[in-house]
Design an enzyme around this catalytic site. Structure first.
Site, PDB file in Angstrom:
ATOM      1  N   SER A  34      98.216   0.027  22.020  1.00  0.00           N
ATOM      2  CA  SER A  34      98.810   0.254  20.458  1.00  0.00           C
ATOM      3  C   SER A  34      99.014  -1.426  19.794  1.00  0.00           C
ATOM      4  O   SER A  34      98.238  -1.303  18.560  1.00  0.00           O
ATOM      5  CB  SER A  34     100.253   0.958  19.555  1.00  0.00           C
ATOM      6  OG  SER A  34      99.872   2.072  20.238  1.00  0.00           O
ATOM      7  N   GLU A  52      96.081   6.887  19.010  1.00  0.00           N
ATOM      8  CA  GLU A  52      96.464   8.138  19.784  1.00  0.00           C
ATOM      9  C   GLU A  52      97.687   8.688  19.343  1.00  0.00           C
ATOM     10  O   GLU A  52      97.973   8.874  18.842  1.00  0.00           O
ATOM     11  CB  GLU A  52      97.230   7.404  21.435  1.00  0.00           C
ATOM     12  CG  GLU A  52      97.266   8.494  22.371  1.00  0.00           C
ATOM     13  CD  GLU A  52      98.083   7.604  23.614  1.00  0.00           C
ATOM     14  OE1 GLU A  52      97.211   8.580  24.596  1.00  0.00           O
ATOM     15  OE2 GLU A  52      98.960   7.193  23.719  1.00  0.00           O
ATOM     16  N   GLN A  97      97.864  19.064  29.165  1.00  0.00           N
ATOM     17  CA  GLN A  97      96.860  18.288  28.538  1.00  0.00           C
ATOM     18  C   GLN A  97      95.592  18.946  27.935  1.00  0.00           C
ATOM     19  O   GLN A  97      94.212  18.444  27.562  1.00  0.00           O
ATOM     20  CB  GLN A  97      96.232  18.574  30.169  1.00  0.00           C
ATOM     21  CG  GLN A  97      96.757  17.764  31.199  1.00  0.00           C
ATOM     22  CD  GLN A  97      97.439  16.383  30.474  1.00  0.00           C
ATOM     23  OE1 GLN A  97      97.908  15.481  30.761  1.00  0.00           O
ATOM     24  NE2 GLN A  97      95.946  15.160  29.785  1.00  0.00           N
ATOM     25  N   ARG A 129      93.247   5.124  24.158  1.00  0.00           N
ATOM     26  CA  ARG A 129      92.732   6.178  25.263  1.00  0.00           C
ATOM     27  C   ARG A 129      91.220   7.189  24.786  1.00  0.00           C
ATOM     28  O   ARG A 129      90.733   7.330  24.013  1.00  0.00           O
ATOM     29  CB  ARG A 129      93.818   7.066  25.642  1.00  0.00           C
ATOM     30  CG  ARG A 129      94.834   6.446  26.034  1.00  0.00           C
ATOM     31  CD  ARG A 129      95.699   7.263  27.703  1.00  0.00           C
ATOM     32  NE  ARG A 129      96.512   5.979  28.696  1.00  0.00           N
ATOM     33  CZ  ARG A 129      97.686   6.096  27.780  1.00  0.00           C
ATOM     34  NH1 ARG A 129      98.235   7.160  27.150  1.00  0.00           N
ATOM     35  NH2 ARG A 129      98.422   5.596  28.934  1.00  0.00           N
ATOM     36  N   GLU A 198     110.381   9.764  26.462  1.00  0.00           N
ATOM     37  CA  GLU A 198     110.226   9.149  27.655  1.00  0.00           C
ATOM     38  C   GLU A 198     111.611   8.753  28.236  1.00  0.00           C
ATOM     39  O   GLU A 198     111.365   8.299  29.409  1.00  0.00           O
ATOM     40  CB  GLU A 198     109.065   7.471  27.251  1.00  0.00           C
ATOM     41  CG  GLU A 198     107.846   8.757  26.693  1.00  0.00           C
ATOM     42  CD  GLU A 198     107.239   6.971  26.210  1.00  0.00           C
ATOM     43  OE1 GLU A 198     107.943   5.443  26.027  1.00  0.00           O
ATOM     44  OE2 GLU A 198     106.275   7.261  25.668  1.00  0.00           O
TER      45      GLU A 198
HETATM   46  P1  DGT Z   1     101.039   1.992  24.412  1.00  0.00           P
HETATM   47  O1  DGT Z   1     101.036   1.047  22.748  1.00  0.00           O
HETATM   48  O2  DGT Z   1     100.552   1.374  25.237  1.00  0.00           O
HETATM   49  O3  DGT Z   1     103.114   0.990  24.475  1.00  0.00           O
HETATM   50  O4  DGT Z   1     101.439   3.313  24.298  1.00  0.00           O
HETATM   51  P2  DGT Z   1     101.679   4.194  23.055  1.00  0.00           P
HETATM   52  O5  DGT Z   1     103.266   4.483  23.266  1.00  0.00           O
HETATM   53  O6  DGT Z   1     100.818   3.451  22.034  1.00  0.00           O
HETATM   54  O7  DGT Z   1     101.008   5.598  23.947  1.00  0.00           O
HETATM   55  P3  DGT Z   1     101.405   5.644  25.637  1.00  0.00           P
HETATM   56  O8  DGT Z   1     100.536   5.760  26.321  1.00  0.00           O
HETATM   57  O9  DGT Z   1     102.609   5.462  26.251  1.00  0.00           O
HETATM   58  O10 DGT Z   1     101.167   7.636  25.211  1.00  0.00           O
HETATM   59  C1  DGT Z   1     102.602   8.251  24.610  1.00  0.00           C
HETATM   60  C2  DGT Z   1     103.161   9.119  25.275  1.00  0.00           C
HETATM   61  O11 DGT Z   1     102.266   9.824  25.763  1.00  0.00           O
HETATM   62  C3  DGT Z   1     103.585   8.502  26.744  1.00  0.00           C
HETATM   63  O12 DGT Z   1     105.204   9.283  27.360  1.00  0.00           O
HETATM   64  C4  DGT Z   1     102.585   9.168  27.642  1.00  0.00           C
HETATM   65  C5  DGT Z   1     101.862  10.032  27.172  1.00  0.00           C
HETATM   66  N1  DGT Z   1     100.214  10.914  27.588  1.00  0.00           N
HETATM   67  C6  DGT Z   1      99.809   9.775  26.671  1.00  0.00           C
HETATM   68  N2  DGT Z   1      98.300  10.733  27.479  1.00  0.00           N
HETATM   69  C7  DGT Z   1      99.086  11.540  27.811  1.00  0.00           C
HETATM   70  C8  DGT Z   1      98.530  12.754  29.071  1.00  0.00           C
HETATM   71  O13 DGT Z   1      96.796  12.620  28.661  1.00  0.00           O
HETATM   72  N3  DGT Z   1      99.616  13.143  29.095  1.00  0.00           N
HETATM   73  C9  DGT Z   1     100.217  12.985  29.449  1.00  0.00           C
HETATM   74  N4  DGT Z   1     100.517  14.073  30.957  1.00  0.00           N
HETATM   75  N5  DGT Z   1     101.175  12.494  29.296  1.00  0.00           N
HETATM   76  C10 DGT Z   1     100.365  11.594  28.041  1.00  0.00           C
END
Ligand code: DGT
Length: 262
Positions: A34, A52, A97, A129, A198
């Site tokens: 992000s 996202e 999913q 993503r 998380e």
């Molecule tokens: P960043 O910006 O790299 O710190 O990432 P965030 O927080 O914007 O996004 P990210 O990748 O941590 O995703 C948010 C939450 O959603 C994280 O706990 C992982 C989960 N997540 C994202 N996409 C998927 C998916 O397709 N499947 C599953 N099971 N979890 C997902």
């Protein structure tokens, strides 16, 4: 008449998309996608970044309120699917999913904004993503961990392939930026931001996701099912660097992405 005017709109959309390069930013949980996306969106007026849709997964009730019947009692209210998935992965991963992929599909199908098309040279649309990491990182990982069973995995792959093939060029990407850092670094950043859902995530989960990213984007050992994805250019950036408050580093990253687009 209705049919032909719709066809015209579709052609216009495809024509508009042909003038825009579409990239996704991929990387482990909390690697800094992000922050990096924000950096890119400030880099020039011809860049558009779509975040996202995490908040939709945290509040399914609100995210779906326009397109379904309202709940008749509080017990029927749709919940926080992100939390449900982490609390009971076997029960909820497949549902998660389907919802995450649908929201990503919607995002990738949005035509480029007019502002972007007027911007001149190369217009760039960047996604956090994609429908491809939904499958080749997360759904696959959930299947390998046993949180999605063989039947669910077969059903997921069937509709995923069908939709990607049906939508064709509209959901294709021209490149992928892989923001890469060690699982330990991601773990520290994740703990630092303290997102409620998380809290229970273990290092092993981040290690498994790290391996999925490397297999897909570096080792190329993940079997992908779409021709355009087989030789897609990948730019690997060092996500361990603390670029948020380092303007020199930010300039370097932007130059790398700009060169990647040439
Ligand atoms: P960043 O910006 O790299 O710190 O990432 P965030 O927080 O914007 O996004 P990210 O990748 O941590 O995703 C948010 C939450 O959603 C994280 O706990 C992982 C989960 N997540 C994202 N996409 C998927 C998916 O397709 N499947 C599953 N099971 N979890 C997902």
């Amino acid at each position: 008449l209705q049919h032909s005017s719709q066809g015209h709109a579709n052609n216009q959309t495809l024509d508009a998309m042909a003038r825009v390069k579409r990239l996704s930013i991929e990387g482990n949980i909390a690697v800094g996608k992000s922050t990096f996306a924000r950096l890119l969106s400030n880099a020039g007026r011809n860049w558009e970044v779509t975040p996202e849709p995490v908040s939709k997964w945290q509040n399914v009730e609100e995210a779906t309120s326009q397109i379904r019947q309202p709940a008749s009692s509080p017990q029927q209210t749709a919940g926080n699917l992100l939390q449900m998935m982490y609390q009971d992965p076997k029960r909820w991963s497949y549902t998660f999913q389907t919802f995450s992929c649908m929201s990503r599909m919607r995002t990738q199908l949005q035509p480029p904004p007019a502002r972007l098309l007027q911007a001149g040279d190369v217009a760039v649309q960047v996604y956090e993503r994609s429908i491809y990491s939904d499958r080749y990182i997360f759904a696959q990982n959930m299947f390998e961990l046993g949180s999605i069973n063989s039947t669910e995995w077969a059903v997921y792959q069937d509709w995923h392939s069908f939709l990607v093939e049906q939508f064709g060029p509209k959901v294709q990407l021209e490149g992928i930026i892989y923001l890469r850092a060690s699982p330990q670094t991601c773990m520290e950043r994740m703990s630092g931001r303290g997102r409620e859902e998380e809290q229970g995530i273990q290092l092993e989960y981040l290690e498994a996701l790290h391996k999925q990213h490397d297999n897909w984007l570096i080792n190329k050992s993940t079997k992908v099912h779409f021709d355009h994805l087989k030789n897609i250019p990948v730019l690997v950036l060092d996500g361990s660097l603390e670029f948020e408050s380092d303007s020199e580093m930010q300039a370097k990253f932007i130059t790398e992405v700009t060169n990647f687009l040439k």
